[in-house]
Design an enzyme around this catalytic site. Structure first.
Site, PDB file in Angstrom:
ATOM      1  N   LYS A 105       0.794  -1.194  -0.030  1.00 50.81           N
ATOM      2  CA  LYS A 105      -0.108  -0.109  -0.011  1.00 50.81           C
ATOM      3  C   LYS A 105       0.887   1.228  -0.090  1.00 50.81           C
ATOM      4  CE  LYS A 105      -3.852   1.963   2.977  1.00 50.81           C
ATOM      5  NZ  LYS A 105      -4.440   1.917   4.134  1.00 50.81           N
ATOM      6  N   SER A 185      -9.425   1.690   3.089  1.00 48.77           N
ATOM      7  CA  SER A 185      -8.557   2.285   2.438  1.00 48.77           C
ATOM      8  C   SER A 185      -7.403   1.583   1.820  1.00 48.77           C
ATOM      9  CB  SER A 185      -7.731   3.644   3.238  1.00 48.77           C
ATOM     10  OG  SER A 185      -7.003   2.969   4.157  1.00 48.77           O
ATOM     11  N   SER A 209      -9.506  -0.970   7.589  1.00 51.79           N
ATOM     12  CA  SER A 209      -8.812  -0.854   5.841  1.00 51.79           C
ATOM     13  C   SER A 209      -8.277  -1.884   5.449  1.00 51.79           C
ATOM     14  CB  SER A 209      -7.970   0.727   6.208  1.00 51.79           C
ATOM     15  OG  SER A 209      -8.906   1.728   6.252  1.00 51.79           O
TER      16      SER A 209
END
Length: 502
Positions: A105, A185, A209
């Site tokens: 990420k 996210s 997330s």
């Protein structure tokens, strides 16, 4: 016996312990491999890291419209894969992930690659060192394919990021239906794994997330017990809530990644006979859509038939305590934590400069209206955040942690079981970032996050009407990560692996 021979034997035994005692056949489509399968085939020299990496890069480029990546590091990944193959040919296996391509990420540092945190002000920030979690993967031989897209500054669950890929369609897409969100996210990591652009990788989790995007894209994901993993080298929201978490197609893969990061032995799958799973219908099972209801109900029946005991529990204080602990902590800590991060890693930016360039309207409103002025929403406007934060840290969060601990102890349960999200993936677009959608999708993952306990999402199947994935979540007692993974692997054997997108 040489040290090299000993290392090779240790690695072979470790891979066998992951369920790879015999080598699987080489598939026609290499991108369908799990992390464990890829590691095994590379180790057996039936697949090279270079050809597997090339296959994933080609698939990523063919599926660029998913908006899964912010940075696809073609040159760096190929170079690392070739180096891994040369090392293996010379008898130098680096570890359990030797030559396996993974993604990270874009708020978690990979040395030499931009770490944008999905926000325009940090486009040019390039860390010099890996985050400790990434370093563990690289030390074990992993190849980093690139940095994945995310909700801007990790402040949302839709992945509708207006700062990157601003030509239509905006936002990370769900590979099972490209009109839908991939969750957030950690949107890009979920999308990449679901679309078979990578077998696994890292996300981060403040209130759901890791688990939300894993669930909505058909995969597995772990939010470890708070501070089980190092927090350094990650663009923060809240130091008392944030954690990196592994994501993959299967729980077995997640358990392998967790073992590499922690240096602990990966647990064997549990026996479901004697496992007690708590169900609190008064909160976690409210307002489910039809597909989530059907898939979850079917999963519960299968688990009962496999020997698990389902225990109905009551948690009357859960919502009140969570409401008092959730927003006050994340919104208050966000300013100080981001300020410290920007200074520590010499980004050359202040919080105000970062906020000025925020592109996503929902995140911009949050920073300008709440984070920077240190306010919280109230019925008649906003109020100072400091008193609510103090009360949350001194009263609500300890009480929430006790409420979970008491529930586990009094009912004799190994974990709480629930649908990971109340609905399947929502339609992507500006409305996916609305407050009601956000609150709906974090509802089941947020309480455990605030209590600092481990949470795991397991693929439960595809909805019959939408064809979209549904996830089943487990929340366990603090520090029970390996037990949770062991139970998750057992559940996975009963429910099966999510089929790839068509």
């Amino acid at each position: 016996m040489t040290l090299r021979d000993a290392a090779a034997i240790t690695l072979t035994l470790a891979l066998a312990a992951t369920g790879c005692a015999s080598t699987a056949p080489r598939p026609a489509d290499l991108t369908q491999l799990s992390v464990i399968e890829a590691a095994q085939l590379i180790r057996a020299k039936k697949v090279t890291s270079a050809e597997l990496t090339q296959a994933y890069l080609a698939r990523a480029e063919a599926n660029a419209a998913l908006n899964a990546y912010i940075t696809l590091d073609r040159a760096g990944a190929i170079s690392a894969a070739q180096r891994a193959d040369a090392e293996l040919a010379a008898g130098r296996g680096r570890g359990l992930l030797h030559g396996v391509p993974l993604v990270v990420k874009d708020n978690t540092h990979v040395a030499g690659l931009p770490n944008t945190a999905g926000t325009p002000a940090l486009r040019e920030f390039v860390p010099k060192d890996h985050a400790p979690t990434v370093q563990k993967l690289v030390d074990a031989g992993a190849v980093i394919l690139g940095k994945t897209n995310m909700h801007e500054l990790a402040f949302g669950i839709s992945g509708y990021n207006e700062g990157f890929f601003t030509a239509e369609p905006i936002g990370t897409r769900n590979p099972y239906d490209r009109t839908r969100i991939a969750g957030g996210s950690s949107s890009g990591t979920g999308s990449a794994i679901g679309a078979r652009l990578a077998p696994g990788g890292l996300g981060s989790d403040t209130g759901g997330s890791v688990r939300i995007p894993a669930a909505l894209t058909g995969g597995a994901g772990l939010r470890p017990t708070l501070l089980r993993y190092a927090q350094e080298g990650v663009t923060p929201i809240s130091h008392s809530r944030d954690t990196v978490g592994p994501m993959a197609q299967t729980v077995a893969d997640v358990a392998l990644l967790d073992s590499v990061i922690t240096g602990r032995r990966r647990p064997a799958p549990a026996s479901l006979s004697g496992v007690r799973l708590g169900v609190y219908r008064g909160y976690f099972f409210k307002d489910l859509d039809a597909d989530t209801t059907a898939v979850t109900s079917a999963a519960l029946e299968k688990l009962k038939q496999a020997g698990a005991t389902i225990v109905e529990v009551d948690m009357p204080e859960l919502q009140k305590l969570n409401d008092a602990a959730s927003f006050p902590v994340a919104l208050y800590e966000a300013y100080d934590d981001l300020k410290a991060y920007l200074a520590k890693y010499q980004t050359g930016k202040s919080v105000e400069q970062v906020a000025q360039l925020i592109a996503s309207k929902d995140v911009k409103g949050t920073y300008d209206g709440l984070v920077i002025p240190r306010k919280l929403p109230a019925p008649n406007g906003v109020v100072d955040a400091a008193p609510a934060y103090k009360a949350a840290m001194e009263q609500a969060r300890p009480a929430l942690s006790r409420h979970f601990a008491d529930t586990f102890q009094k009912n004799g349960i190994d974990a709480l079981l629930a649908p990971t999200t109340p609905h399947v993936a929502a339609v992507q677009g500006p409305d996916a970032s609305s407050l009601p959608t956000f609150l709906l999708f974090i509802r089941n993952t947020d309480p455990g996050s605030n209590a600092g306990i481990p949470g795991l999402t397991i693929p439960a199947g595809l909805g019959s009407s939408t064809g979209l994935p549904v996830g089943l979540s487990l929340d366990g007692p603090r520090g029970s990560d390996q037990r949770l993974l062991a139970i998750g692997m057992a559940i996975e054997k009963v429910l099966g692996r999510t089929p790839p997108p068509r």
